[in-house]
Design a protein around this motif. Structure first.
Motif, mmCIF file in Angstrom:
data_model
loop_
_atom_site.group_PDB
_atom_site.id
_atom_site.type_symbol
_atom_site.label_atom_id
_atom_site.label_comp_id
_atom_site.label_asym_id
_atom_site.label_seq_id
_atom_site.Cartn_x
_atom_site.Cartn_y
_atom_site.Cartn_z
ATOM 1 N N LEU A 5 0.835 -1.199 0.000
ATOM 2 C CA LEU A 5 0.000 0.000 0.000
ATOM 3 C C LEU A 5 0.874 1.254 0.000
ATOM 4 O O LEU A 5 1.828 1.358 0.767
ATOM 5 C CB LEU A 5 -0.921 0.006 1.214
ATOM 6 C CG LEU A 5 -1.944 -1.134 1.282
ATOM 7 C CD1 LEU A 5 -2.726 -1.058 2.583
ATOM 8 C CD2 LEU A 5 -2.886 -1.070 0.106
ATOM 9 N N ILE A 6 0.529 2.195 -0.879
ATOM 10 C CA ILE A 6 1.262 3.462 -0.918
ATOM 11 C C ILE A 6 0.421 4.605 -0.351
ATOM 12 O O ILE A 6 0.898 5.724 -0.223
ATOM 13 C CB ILE A 6 1.747 3.796 -2.347
ATOM 14 C CG1 ILE A 6 0.608 3.824 -3.340
ATOM 15 C CG2 ILE A 6 2.826 2.821 -2.770
ATOM 16 C CD1 ILE A 6 1.005 4.268 -4.739
ATOM 17 N N LYS A 7 -0.836 4.313 -0.019
ATOM 18 C CA LYS A 7 -1.735 5.255 0.658
ATOM 19 C C LYS A 7 -2.515 4.460 1.702
ATOM 20 O O LYS A 7 -2.688 3.263 1.566
ATOM 21 C CB LYS A 7 -2.753 5.860 -0.316
ATOM 22 C CG LYS A 7 -2.207 6.759 -1.375
ATOM 23 C CD LYS A 7 -3.347 7.279 -2.232
ATOM 24 C CE LYS A 7 -2.859 8.065 -3.423
ATOM 25 N NZ LYS A 7 -3.984 8.450 -4.292
ATOM 26 N N ASP A 8 -3.003 5.156 2.715
ATOM 27 C CA ASP A 8 -3.889 4.505 3.676
ATOM 28 C C ASP A 8 -5.175 4.110 2.968
ATOM 29 O O ASP A 8 -5.747 4.896 2.209
ATOM 30 C CB ASP A 8 -4.226 5.440 4.841
ATOM 31 C CG ASP A 8 -3.040 5.654 5.764
ATOM 32 O OD1 ASP A 8 -2.035 4.944 5.620
ATOM 33 O OD2 ASP A 8 -3.124 6.546 6.629
ATOM 34 N N CYS A 9 -5.611 2.888 3.205
ATOM 35 C CA CYS A 9 -6.828 2.388 2.575
ATOM 36 C C CYS A 9 -7.729 1.828 3.676
ATOM 37 O O CYS A 9 -7.336 0.891 4.370
ATOM 38 C CB CYS A 9 -6.496 1.312 1.553
ATOM 39 S SG CYS A 9 -7.925 0.735 0.638
ATOM 40 N N LYS A 14 -2.614 0.351 6.269
ATOM 41 C CA LYS A 14 -2.007 1.683 6.248
ATOM 42 C C LYS A 14 -0.860 1.716 5.254
ATOM 43 O O LYS A 14 -0.385 0.678 4.791
ATOM 44 C CB LYS A 14 -1.494 2.040 7.640
ATOM 45 C CG LYS A 14 -2.595 2.180 8.658
ATOM 46 C CD LYS A 14 -2.033 2.730 9.945
ATOM 47 C CE LYS A 14 -3.117 2.841 10.973
ATOM 48 N NZ LYS A 14 -3.822 4.087 10.930
ATOM 49 N N LYS A 15 -0.412 2.905 4.940
ATOM 50 C CA LYS A 15 0.689 3.111 4.005
ATOM 51 C C LYS A 15 1.902 2.293 4.447
ATOM 52 O O LYS A 15 2.293 2.319 5.604
ATOM 53 C CB LYS A 15 1.048 4.591 3.951
ATOM 54 C CG LYS A 15 2.183 4.913 3.035
ATOM 55 C CD LYS A 15 2.512 6.390 3.059
ATOM 56 C CE LYS A 15 3.712 6.671 2.181
ATOM 57 N NZ LYS A 15 4.078 8.074 2.208
ATOM 58 N N GLY A 16 2.487 1.558 3.507
ATOM 59 C CA GLY A 16 3.666 0.751 3.805
ATOM 60 C C GLY A 16 3.366 -0.683 4.174
ATOM 61 O O GLY A 16 4.271 -1.501 4.250
ATOM 62 N N ASP A 17 2.109 -1.028 4.409
ATOM 63 C CA ASP A 17 1.737 -2.402 4.751
ATOM 64 C C ASP A 17 1.777 -3.284 3.514
ATOM 65 O O ASP A 17 1.458 -2.858 2.411
ATOM 66 C CB ASP A 17 0.322 -2.463 5.337
ATOM 67 C CG ASP A 17 0.230 -1.876 6.725
ATOM 68 O OD1 ASP A 17 1.285 -1.625 7.335
ATOM 69 O OD2 ASP A 17 -0.902 -1.677 7.203
ATOM 70 N N TYR A 35 -3.824 3.097 -4.858
ATOM 71 C CA TYR A 35 -3.641 2.791 -3.444
ATOM 72 C C TYR A 35 -2.463 1.856 -3.205
ATOM 73 O O TYR A 35 -1.940 1.803 -2.102
ATOM 74 C CB TYR A 35 -4.900 2.132 -2.857
ATOM 75 C CG TYR A 35 -6.011 3.093 -2.545
ATOM 76 C CD1 TYR A 35 -5.939 3.935 -1.448
ATOM 77 C CD2 TYR A 35 -7.146 3.146 -3.344
ATOM 78 C CE1 TYR A 35 -6.961 4.812 -1.150
ATOM 79 C CE2 TYR A 35 -8.177 4.024 -3.064
ATOM 80 C CZ TYR A 35 -8.074 4.851 -1.962
ATOM 81 O OH TYR A 35 -9.092 5.720 -1.673
ATOM 82 N N ALA A 36 -2.060 1.085 -4.224
ATOM 83 C CA ALA A 36 -1.038 0.073 -4.013
ATOM 84 C C ALA A 36 -0.188 -0.111 -5.251
ATOM 85 O O ALA A 36 -0.534 0.339 -6.347
ATOM 86 C CB ALA A 36 -1.701 -1.250 -3.637
ATOM 87 N N ILE A 47 10.772 -0.928 1.735
ATOM 88 C CA ILE A 47 9.811 -0.692 2.811
ATOM 89 C C ILE A 47 10.372 -1.158 4.157
ATOM 90 O O ILE A 47 10.187 -0.483 5.179
ATOM 91 C CB ILE A 47 8.471 -1.370 2.487
ATOM 92 C CG1 ILE A 47 7.808 -0.591 1.366
ATOM 93 C CG2 ILE A 47 7.573 -1.455 3.710
ATOM 94 C CD1 ILE A 47 6.558 -1.215 0.837
#
Length: 148
Positions: A5-9, A14-17, A35-36, A47
């Motif tokens: 993920l590059i944005k919270d979704c 969350k971002k980075g998951d 989003y990813a 990451i």
């Protein structure tokens, strides 16, 4: 399908998951809307390094806050004010006043919004004031209020 993920979704992460989702959801929603991105070995290493750097920065910030708390708690703050009849101060001592005294006596910059005064400082005596320096670090400072 494994994605990063590059944005919270909402409801995904969350971002980075790194998440595992169905192929259709990943392709049609997460990838299409930005989003990813695909979870390649290079992205996963990047990451992991970013997460390690964030933890290091957070650990250093907490250590600095603990050091600052030790300095603040080492000595009481001495404040002088004018008192009227009955031993009551005109007005009261505010967080801004305490921040100014800390800067004057200790040379430390403290934001007035982090200072919490439980009881109003209106008479001569000693008071306990808490200062939130970090989400996990709080300093309890003694303020000695005396008459000019």
């Amino acid at each position: 399908m494994q994605l990063v993920l590059i944005k919270d979704c909402p409801k995904v992460g969350k971002k980075g998951d790194t998440v595992n989702v169905s192929d259709g959801y990943g392709r049609n929603f997460l990838l299409a809307r930005g989003y990813a991105v695909s979870a390649t070995d290079g992205r996963l290493r990047t990451i992991a390094k970013e997460n390690a750097d964030k933890e290091d920065v957070a650990r250093r910030a907490k250590a600095n806050a603990e050091e600052l708390a030790a300095k603040l708690q080492s000595a009481p703050l001495n404040m002088k004010a004018r008192f009227g009849e009955g031993g009551k101060i005109f007005g009261s001592i505010t967080a801004q006043d305490i921040a100014a005294v800390i800067k004057e006596q200790m040379g430390l910059e403290i934001d007035k919004k982090t200072i919490k005064i439980d009881t109003p400082l209106k008479t001569v005596g000693e008071y306990k004031v808490s200062i939130k320096l970090h989400s996990q670090v709080k300093a309890i400072v003694t303020v000695k209020l005396t008459e000019i």
